[in-house]
Scaffold this motif. Structure first.
Motif, PDB file in Angstrom:
ATOM      1  N   ARG A 217       0.823  -1.220   0.000  1.00  0.00           N
ATOM      2  CA  ARG A 217       0.000   0.000   0.000  1.00  0.00           C
ATOM      3  C   ARG A 217       0.853   1.264   0.000  1.00  0.00           C
ATOM      4  O   ARG A 217       0.493   2.272  -0.619  1.00  0.00           O
ATOM      5  CB  ARG A 217      -0.912  -0.030   1.233  1.00  0.00           C
ATOM      6  CG  ARG A 217      -1.720   1.240   1.482  1.00  0.00           C
ATOM      7  CD  ARG A 217      -2.848   1.402   0.502  1.00  0.00           C
ATOM      8  NE  ARG A 217      -3.578   2.645   0.724  1.00  0.00           N
ATOM      9  CZ  ARG A 217      -4.596   2.803   1.552  1.00  0.00           C
ATOM     10  NH1 ARG A 217      -5.039   1.765   2.262  1.00  0.00           N
ATOM     11  NH2 ARG A 217      -5.201   3.967   1.673  1.00  0.00           N
ATOM     12  N   PHE A 218       1.999   1.234   0.706  1.00  0.00           N
ATOM     13  CA  PHE A 218       2.828   2.426   0.840  1.00  0.00           C
ATOM     14  C   PHE A 218       4.242   2.145   0.326  1.00  0.00           C
ATOM     15  O   PHE A 218       4.775   1.058   0.524  1.00  0.00           O
ATOM     16  CB  PHE A 218       2.861   2.890   2.295  1.00  0.00           C
ATOM     17  CG  PHE A 218       1.518   3.331   2.805  1.00  0.00           C
ATOM     18  CD1 PHE A 218       1.015   4.576   2.471  1.00  0.00           C
ATOM     19  CD2 PHE A 218       0.739   2.478   3.570  1.00  0.00           C
ATOM     20  CE1 PHE A 218      -0.244   4.981   2.906  1.00  0.00           C
ATOM     21  CE2 PHE A 218      -0.518   2.872   4.024  1.00  0.00           C
ATOM     22  CZ  PHE A 218      -1.007   4.124   3.685  1.00  0.00           C
ATOM     23  N   HIS A 298      -5.630   8.885   3.460  1.00  0.00           N
ATOM     24  CA  HIS A 298      -5.230   7.492   3.696  1.00  0.00           C
ATOM     25  C   HIS A 298      -5.694   6.958   5.043  1.00  0.00           C
ATOM     26  O   HIS A 298      -5.621   5.752   5.273  1.00  0.00           O
ATOM     27  CB  HIS A 298      -3.720   7.353   3.548  1.00  0.00           C
ATOM     28  CG  HIS A 298      -3.246   7.577   2.148  1.00  0.00           C
ATOM     29  ND1 HIS A 298      -3.292   6.601   1.184  1.00  0.00           N
ATOM     30  CD2 HIS A 298      -2.737   8.671   1.537  1.00  0.00           C
ATOM     31  CE1 HIS A 298      -2.828   7.077   0.045  1.00  0.00           C
ATOM     32  NE2 HIS A 298      -2.485   8.341   0.231  1.00  0.00           N
ATOM     33  N   LEU A 302      -2.955   4.373   6.825  1.00  0.00           N
ATOM     34  CA  LEU A 302      -1.687   5.061   7.043  1.00  0.00           C
ATOM     35  C   LEU A 302      -1.287   5.009   8.509  1.00  0.00           C
ATOM     36  O   LEU A 302      -0.114   4.787   8.841  1.00  0.00           O
ATOM     37  CB  LEU A 302      -1.795   6.505   6.562  1.00  0.00           C
ATOM     38  CG  LEU A 302      -0.570   7.395   6.778  1.00  0.00           C
ATOM     39  CD1 LEU A 302       0.648   6.829   6.071  1.00  0.00           C
ATOM     40  CD2 LEU A 302      -0.860   8.817   6.299  1.00  0.00           C
ATOM     41  N   TRP A 353       4.477  10.074   3.300  1.00  0.00           N
ATOM     42  CA  TRP A 353       4.041  11.264   2.551  1.00  0.00           C
ATOM     43  C   TRP A 353       5.146  11.769   1.634  1.00  0.00           C
ATOM     44  O   TRP A 353       4.905  12.075   0.457  1.00  0.00           O
ATOM     45  CB  TRP A 353       3.629  12.346   3.544  1.00  0.00           C
ATOM     46  CG  TRP A 353       3.320  13.675   2.927  1.00  0.00           C
ATOM     47  CD1 TRP A 353       2.384  13.951   1.987  1.00  0.00           C
ATOM     48  CD2 TRP A 353       3.954  14.927   3.228  1.00  0.00           C
ATOM     49  NE1 TRP A 353       2.378  15.291   1.677  1.00  0.00           N
ATOM     50  CE2 TRP A 353       3.333  15.919   2.430  1.00  0.00           C
ATOM     51  CE3 TRP A 353       4.963  15.303   4.111  1.00  0.00           C
ATOM     52  CZ2 TRP A 353       3.721  17.252   2.477  1.00  0.00           C
ATOM     53  CZ3 TRP A 353       5.336  16.637   4.163  1.00  0.00           C
ATOM     54  CH2 TRP A 353       4.729  17.600   3.350  1.00  0.00           C
ATOM     55  N   ASP A 356       5.639   9.345  -1.329  1.00  0.00           N
ATOM     56  CA  ASP A 356       4.534   9.507  -2.263  1.00  0.00           C
ATOM     57  C   ASP A 356       4.724  10.779  -3.097  1.00  0.00           C
ATOM     58  O   ASP A 356       4.500  10.779  -4.315  1.00  0.00           O
ATOM     59  CB  ASP A 356       3.220   9.575  -1.482  1.00  0.00           C
ATOM     60  CG  ASP A 356       2.007   9.711  -2.387  1.00  0.00           C
ATOM     61  OD1 ASP A 356       1.456   8.675  -2.797  1.00  0.00           O
ATOM     62  OD2 ASP A 356       1.613  10.861  -2.685  1.00  0.00           O
ATOM     63  N   ASP A 437      -8.291   0.161  -2.252  1.00  0.00           N
ATOM     64  CA  ASP A 437      -7.413   1.154  -1.631  1.00  0.00           C
ATOM     65  C   ASP A 437      -5.980   1.010  -2.127  1.00  0.00           C
ATOM     66  O   ASP A 437      -5.279   2.008  -2.344  1.00  0.00           O
ATOM     67  CB  ASP A 437      -7.455   1.005  -0.112  1.00  0.00           C
ATOM     68  CG  ASP A 437      -8.818   1.374   0.465  1.00  0.00           C
ATOM     69  OD1 ASP A 437      -9.608   2.030  -0.245  1.00  0.00           O
ATOM     70  OD2 ASP A 437      -9.102   0.993   1.620  1.00  0.00           O
ATOM     71  N   ALA A 441      -4.002   3.972  -4.330  1.00  0.00           N
ATOM     72  CA  ALA A 441      -2.725   4.544  -3.894  1.00  0.00           C
ATOM     73  C   ALA A 441      -1.681   4.451  -5.000  1.00  0.00           C
ATOM     74  O   ALA A 441      -0.964   5.417  -5.284  1.00  0.00           O
ATOM     75  CB  ALA A 441      -2.245   3.831  -2.633  1.00  0.00           C
TER      76      ALA A 441
END
Length: 745
Positions: A217-218, A298, A302, A353, A356, A437, A441
């Motif tokens: 996801r991240f 998020h 997150l 953050w 991203d 989700d 992302a």
């Protein structure tokens, strides 16, 4: 229940999407072990350990299916003028209430029930005349995914291997932006495809494979260009940062100038220390507003992600060994720990953050440079069983199971990738929220998305924990729902999707993917007439809806394939299963057939390998290779734990043993001219092919024998080539000139 299979068990398995047999070939059926069926059902919350339990579970399942009004998720394709079958099957007089994503409500009692609904995931409530009520998610998706904007070619690269003279020992997002800017403006490329940039499991040594991440996801902050963080310029401890820059320079020089392997852990140690200093700088009001918006977008996901990394600093990365209360992300103990570790949670939230933001900046750079697609990101099959996603989303993962591949002609023992699978029932129950989700992302900074082992949208090979891969079974997913969610999110972002569909593919899967607009993957060496004489497939017979390439990160670079160096490497490492002479002869025959076809098309002169081996017609088709459908997925197999310089492989790999460089370069260009002759919508150039690199980035089936995922791009002598030299290399420029006609889309 591990003995004789009963009809009742087979029926129970069928109703839960668990296979009791499969067909690796049209003329062969394999029965899976009963133990695997029972274990898969157990992971789905179904007791099948005794005949009595099977009968009870079967009765419950059949009764539940008979009585339900709606399945948990219903799909409607926007171009279909009819209601979904699940809605048309509702009893006459059923009243339907639909609440859209935007919160608008409407009541409908007659067909068409879904007319006029916008794309999205809506909520449906059905109330039958007898008083029964059901609620379901309604996915309204566009008929097809976005198509590539015209025909284009692009570069394929493992980002960590792309070091510049500014990076800190491995390629970073600054390097990606530089490459994209150059490739778009100078070389006319339409995209740059990179490896998965998902978050890795913390700790040292970490797993170097990008295909077994902690979280999909991240993204991983190890890819950050620290100096590009705006707060870097205002950090107070300049002496500390200067010292870290000096250490980073030494780390970089070790790789680029002294033949060392990429040390991801050492890179992260330096970047983490630098970021601790940089993130001490307060955010300005505009930056603070952007950060707050990111956190709001998020939400819980997150917060969970950052909490996992904060807890891992205190308790280690394996959450299954944490104190009891902390193993549950929703427990009171975890809530207290989250508050106590607020500073560390905030640190890891900021890192997500920042990463991203730099990913989005790289995509903007690519598009501003004229790329119609931009950055193509890679979605791994799954996540590490001890990482952030498996901790935060325990309710949707199948406990005690691992994803892999069944035995095939290339691996009689099958494969276990060590990735916990998603439960299809839990995904359907929540309207595929984790998948939605995740895609949203990734599409936030991806011009296109490559989905590794895209067949996993249809079925996955589940292996019970502690069992060999041979004792697994297939578990099926609602492919229509998975594809609808994919089409919905890709359509919202305007992004292209490429499916890696190499390996064992069930009948009808490729056709379904093509119908919905998912591009396939075609690799030159596997494109043969497997239903005919087995010879290389001529360009006009290739499929158009695909990304066509000469190689991948799991295969030898093109020069190694043409010269036979890949056989020599496997021989030195003791990986051959047949006498070396046989392997060499087959490799020569394979390359010769392709070069003969290239020559017959006027794409290459009669030099090099073709002339050195005698008439091609005396070799015949390479029938012993077998069809590509027998090749299982190989991503993430090779791991390296504390491996130093690889003795016997040259500075960082093998050295050239093939024909003179001029002939080799001409043949590599000819291979890519051939790809240009195919109707493929996208054509990928493996960037290391531009400098004659011989080493695969991953050698499946190896562990400590080979430095998987740790090699910088290098020339034919094994000397690392930095980004600044790479973009100026005459060999690369000559190779990319092959695609001059595609410049400008």
């Amino acid at each position: 229940m591990t003995g004789t299979r009963t009809d009742e068990l087979a029926r129970l398995a069928e109703l839960h999407g668990v296979a009791v047999s499969y067909r690796p070939a049209p003329d062969r059926t394999v029965t899976v072990p009963t133990s695997a069926v029972v274990a898969a059902l157990h992971a789905l919350g179904v007791d099948a350990t005794t005949p009595e339990a099977v009968r009870a579970a079967l009765a419950d399942r059949e009764r539940a299916l008979d009585e339900r009004l709606l399945p948990p998720t219903v799909v409607h394709w926007a171009g279909d003028t009819h209601d979904p079958a699940a809605l048309t099957a509702l009893p006459p007089g059923t009243r339907v209430r639909i609440e859209t994503e935007e919160g608008e409500e409407s009541y409908r009692a007659s067909a068409p029930l879904v007319a006029g609904l916008p794309p999205g995931v809506h909520r449906v409530t059905a109330t039958a005349p007898d008083g029964r009520t059901a609620r379901a998610h309604l996915v309204v998706a566009p008929d097809r995914l976005p198509a590539p904007p015209g025909r284009s070619y692009g570069l394929l690269v493992q980002l960590y291997s792309l070091l510049s003279r500014r990076s800190w020992g491995m390629g970073d997002l600054g390097d990606l932006a530089e490459l994209a800017g150059w490739a778009g403006r100078v070389a006319g490329a339409g995209f740059v495809q990179v490896n998965p940039l998902h978050s890795a499991v913390p700790g040292a040594p970490t797993d170097p494979s990008p295909y077994r991440p902690s979280s999909r996801r991240f993204p991983d902050p190890v890819h950050l260009r620290v100096e590009d963080v705006p707060e870097y310029a205002y950090a107070e401890d300049r002496e500390r940062l200067a010292g870290l820059l000096e250490r980073a320079a030494r780390l970089r020089a070790a790789v680029l100038d002294r033949g060392a392997l990429i040390d991801r852990d050492a890179v992260w140690e330096l970047k983490r220390e630098a970021l601790e200093t940089v993130l001490a700088v307060p955010l300005g009001p505009g930056r603070r507003a952007a950060y707050d918006a990111f956190r709001a977008a998020h939400g819980q996901a997150l917060d969970d992600h950052a909490t996992y990394y904060a807890l891992a600093e205190s308790h280690g990365p394996d959450w299954t060994t944490w104190p009891d209360g902390l193993r549950d992300p929703r427990s009171a103990a975890t809530a207290r720990a989250r508050a106590e570790l607020a500073d560390r949670v905030a640190f890891h939230t900021r890192l997500a953050w920042l990463t991203d933001g730099q990913l989005r900046a790289a995509q903007r750079t690519a598009r501003e440079a004229g790329m119609p697609v931009g950055i193509v990101h890679d979605l791994a099959v799954g996540v590490h069983p001890e990482g952030a996603d498996s901790w935060a989303q325990q309710d949707v993962f199948a406990a005690g199971m691992s994803v892999g591949a069944p035995p095939d002609a290339f691996n009689a023992r099958g494969q276990d990738w060590g990735l916990p699978p998603w439960r299809p029932d839990r995904l359907a129950a929540c309207g595929y929220a984790p998948f939605r989700d995740l895609l949203r992302a990734l599409f936030g900074y991806a011009g296109a998305l490559r989905i590794d082992h895209v067949m996993g949208l249809f079925r996955l090979w589940w292996i019970p924990q502690g069992s060999p891969p041979t004792e697994g079974t297939y578990v099926h997913y609602d492919a229509e729902a998975m594809l609808a969610v994919l089409a919905l999110e890709a359509g919202r972002a305007g992004s292209v999707v490429i499916g890696e569909d190499l390996g064992t593919v069930a009948p009808g899967v490729r056709e379904t993917l093509q119908r919905r607009g998912v591009l396939g993957t075609s690799v030159l060496w596997f494109e043969r007439d497997w239903t005919g004489d087995g010879r290389p497939l001529p360009p006009e017979r290739w499929r158009a809806d695909c990304l066509a390439t000469a190689t991948t990160h799991d295969l030898p670079p093109t020069a190694a394939r043409l010269t036979g160096d890949h056989v020599e490497l496997r021989d030195r490492l003791g990986l051959l299963t047949r006498p070396a002479a046989e392997e060499r002869a087959e490799a020569v025959a394979d390359a010769a057939e392709w070069l003969a076809l290239l020559g017959s098309l006027g794409l290459v002169d009669s030099v090099g390998l073709v002339d050195s081996i005698g008439p091609v017609d005396s070799i015949g088709p390479v029938d012993s290779i077998g069809p590509v459908d027998s090749i299982g997925p190989v991503d993430g197999l090779g791991q390296v734990d504390g491996l130093g310089p690889v003795g016997g492989l040259g500075p960082v790999g093998g050295t050239a043993t093939g024909p003179p460089g001029a002939d080799e370069e001409a043949e590599v260009r000819a291979v890519h001219r051939f790809l240009l002759r195919t109707p493929a919508r996208l054509i990928g150039v493996w960037l290391p092919d531009g400098v004659g690199d011989r080493r695969p980035q991953n050698l499946p089936g190896t562990c400590a024998e080979y430095p998987n995922w740790r090699l910088p791009i290098a020339d034919r002598e094994g000397r690392a080539v930095p980004l600044e030299e790479l973009t100026a290399a005459p060999r690369l420029r000559a190779l990319l000139e092959v695609f001059a006609q595609l410049r400008g889309g």
